[in-house]
Design a protein around this motif. Structure first.
Motif, mmCIF file in Angstrom:
data_model
loop_
_atom_site.group_PDB
_atom_site.id
_atom_site.type_symbol
_atom_site.label_atom_id
_atom_site.label_comp_id
_atom_site.label_asym_id
_atom_site.label_seq_id
_atom_site.Cartn_x
_atom_site.Cartn_y
_atom_site.Cartn_z
ATOM 1 N N LYS A 153 20.784 -21.396 -129.631
ATOM 2 C CA LYS A 153 20.744 -19.938 -129.557
ATOM 3 C C LYS A 153 21.310 -19.447 -128.223
ATOM 4 O O LYS A 153 21.201 -20.127 -127.199
ATOM 5 N N VAL A 154 21.885 -18.258 -128.260
ATOM 6 C CA VAL A 154 22.467 -17.667 -127.055
ATOM 7 C C VAL A 154 21.411 -17.530 -125.965
ATOM 8 O O VAL A 154 21.677 -17.779 -124.782
ATOM 9 N N GLU A 155 20.205 -17.160 -126.349
ATOM 10 C CA GLU A 155 19.142 -16.932 -125.368
ATOM 11 C C GLU A 155 18.709 -18.212 -124.655
ATOM 12 O O GLU A 155 18.036 -18.153 -123.620
ATOM 13 N N ASP A 156 19.091 -19.368 -125.199
ATOM 14 C CA ASP A 156 18.718 -20.638 -124.580
ATOM 15 C C ASP A 156 19.710 -21.086 -123.508
ATOM 16 O O ASP A 156 19.526 -22.133 -122.887
ATOM 17 N N ILE A 157 20.767 -20.297 -123.303
ATOM 18 C CA ILE A 157 21.805 -20.655 -122.334
ATOM 19 C C ILE A 157 21.657 -19.800 -121.078
ATOM 20 O O ILE A 157 21.670 -18.567 -121.143
ATOM 21 N N ASP A 158 21.503 -20.463 -119.950
ATOM 22 C CA ASP A 158 21.437 -19.797 -118.652
ATOM 23 C C ASP A 158 22.818 -19.931 -118.015
ATOM 24 O O ASP A 158 23.128 -20.935 -117.372
ATOM 25 N N THR A 159 23.662 -18.918 -118.217
ATOM 26 C CA THR A 159 25.044 -19.001 -117.739
ATOM 27 C C THR A 159 25.139 -18.949 -116.220
ATOM 28 O O THR A 159 26.107 -19.453 -115.640
ATOM 29 N N ASP A 160 24.156 -18.339 -115.564
ATOM 30 C CA ASP A 160 24.184 -18.261 -114.102
ATOM 31 C C ASP A 160 24.031 -19.641 -113.467
ATOM 32 O O ASP A 160 24.680 -19.954 -112.465
ATOM 33 N N ASN A 161 23.163 -20.451 -114.055
ATOM 34 C CA ASN A 161 22.889 -21.779 -113.495
ATOM 35 C C ASN A 161 23.484 -22.914 -114.324
ATOM 36 O O ASN A 161 23.260 -24.081 -114.023
ATOM 37 N N ARG A 162 24.217 -22.543 -115.382
ATOM 38 C CA ARG A 162 24.871 -23.518 -116.262
ATOM 39 C C ARG A 162 23.858 -24.535 -116.801
ATOM 40 O O ARG A 162 24.043 -25.742 -116.713
ATOM 41 N N PRO A 203 21.154 -14.801 -133.747
ATOM 42 C CA PRO A 203 20.805 -15.284 -132.408
ATOM 43 C C PRO A 203 21.529 -16.573 -132.024
ATOM 44 O O PRO A 203 21.474 -16.994 -130.872
ATOM 45 N N TYR A 204 22.217 -17.181 -132.998
ATOM 46 C CA TYR A 204 22.811 -18.496 -132.760
ATOM 47 C C TYR A 204 24.177 -18.390 -132.087
ATOM 48 O O TYR A 204 24.932 -17.443 -132.313
ATOM 49 N N LEU A 205 24.487 -19.399 -131.283
ATOM 50 C CA LEU A 205 25.734 -19.389 -130.523
ATOM 51 C C LEU A 205 26.955 -19.572 -131.412
ATOM 52 O O LEU A 205 28.001 -18.972 -131.167
#
Length: 305
Positions: A153-162, A203-205
């Motif tokens: 899910k998109v919400e499971d990805i922390d793009t700031d900290n990769r 919600p999925y990537l």
């Protein structure tokens, strides 16, 4: 006698296992009750014989192990008048030992891709190229299982900290994996492109134009088409059902992640955590694969003049 619907209902409300694991258990039980419909009367010896017959019929060790685990879960949930004793349960779990069967001890070959093969695969992926390139690169950089990738899910990805939080992985186990900054641009573009073109409000990537998230079958098809076009695909063997087992699959990419990490010097304990393995022995299989590549490693990293 117990019909299939009643048999499968024993898994209803099971909270300690992931949905994928429960589906695997149900597949095992469906096959088992075709041979032993009276599950209330089946004995430990009959279960052991059933599993032994599978092995003798040519099923892979991994398939027999999965059947054994599924049956343990099933009979553990089943309310029988003649509940098996603790020693009976041990016999079911350790049937190889009690029936005198010897498991294969030879090293199993780990099928994986070198970096140049990963590059060839990426260069030959089918459309939509952006999505599929992100899928392959993300799997190779994180070691995600196919089911984890499909339901990410998109919400499971922390793009700031990769960082990516893998929620409810195999064995219902959570873990965190990481990716490199080289994916930043690709991921940023995809997060925009996925909106409107594919299924909305998911919600999925990785949605498709028909479903909320890509299926494991579709994922395997994408990998297979790319590998065939790249000239790196081959059929390793044909199983009992007549289906050819391919060299390059989504799980091959997971193997490739593990081997790349070890070849680059990652401690085995860290790799175990990234792979989501409960037991160190599972991760150590990759060390055995390294042992088989001694000559290749020497030719690549040995002294040069």
């Amino acid at each position: 006698m117990m019909n299939e619907s009643d048999a499968l209902s024993v898994f209803d409300g099971m909270r300690t296992e992931s949905p994928a694991s429960i589906e695997n258990y149900k597949t095992v039980v469906r096959r088992f009750i075709k041979h032993h419909p009276d599950v209330y009367e089946v004995t430990t010896d009959e279960i052991a014989q059933y599993l032994e017959d599978m092995l003798n019929d040519g099923y892979a060790d991994k398939t027999v192990d999965a059947a054994r685990t599924g049956l343990i879960k099933f009979f553990g949930q089943l309310d029988r008048d003649d509940d098996p004793t603790d020693s009976d349960k041990l016999d079911i779990w350790s049937w190889y030992q009690y029936t005198g069967k010897t498991r294969k001890t030879e090293k199993k070959e780990i099928i994986y891709l070198e970096q140049d093969e990963i590059n060839k695969l990426i260069e030959n992926l089918p459309a939509p190229v952006l999505r599929n390139e992100l899928i392959v690169r993300l799997m190779f950089e994180t070691g995600l299982r196919a089911t984890e990738l499909c339901t990410l899910k998109v919400e499971d990805i922390d793009t700031d900290n990769r960082r990516i939080d893998v929620i409810g992985g195999k064995g219902n186990k959570d873990r965190t994996v990481y990716y490199d900054e080289t994916l930043d641009t690709l991921l940023e573009i995809w997060l925009v492109d996925r909106q409107g073109v594919y299924v909305d409000n998911t919600p999925y990537l990785f949605p498709t134009n028909r479903s909320e998230h890509i299926s494991q079958r579709r994922l395997a098809d994408v990998i297979n088409k790319g590998a065939e076009k790249a000239g790196i695909q081959e059929t390793l063997y044909v199983d009992k059902s007549g289906k050819g087992r391919k060299r390059v699959t989504p799980h091959t990419i997971r193997h490739s992640f593990a081997m790349a990490c070890l070849n680059n010097g990652m401690p085995i304990k860290f790799l175990q955590e990234l792979m989501g393995h409960d037991r160190m022995e599972t991760t150590e299989v990759y060390l055995n694969a390294l042992d088989t590549d001694v000559e290749k490693s020497y030719r690549r990293w040995g002294p040069q003049y």
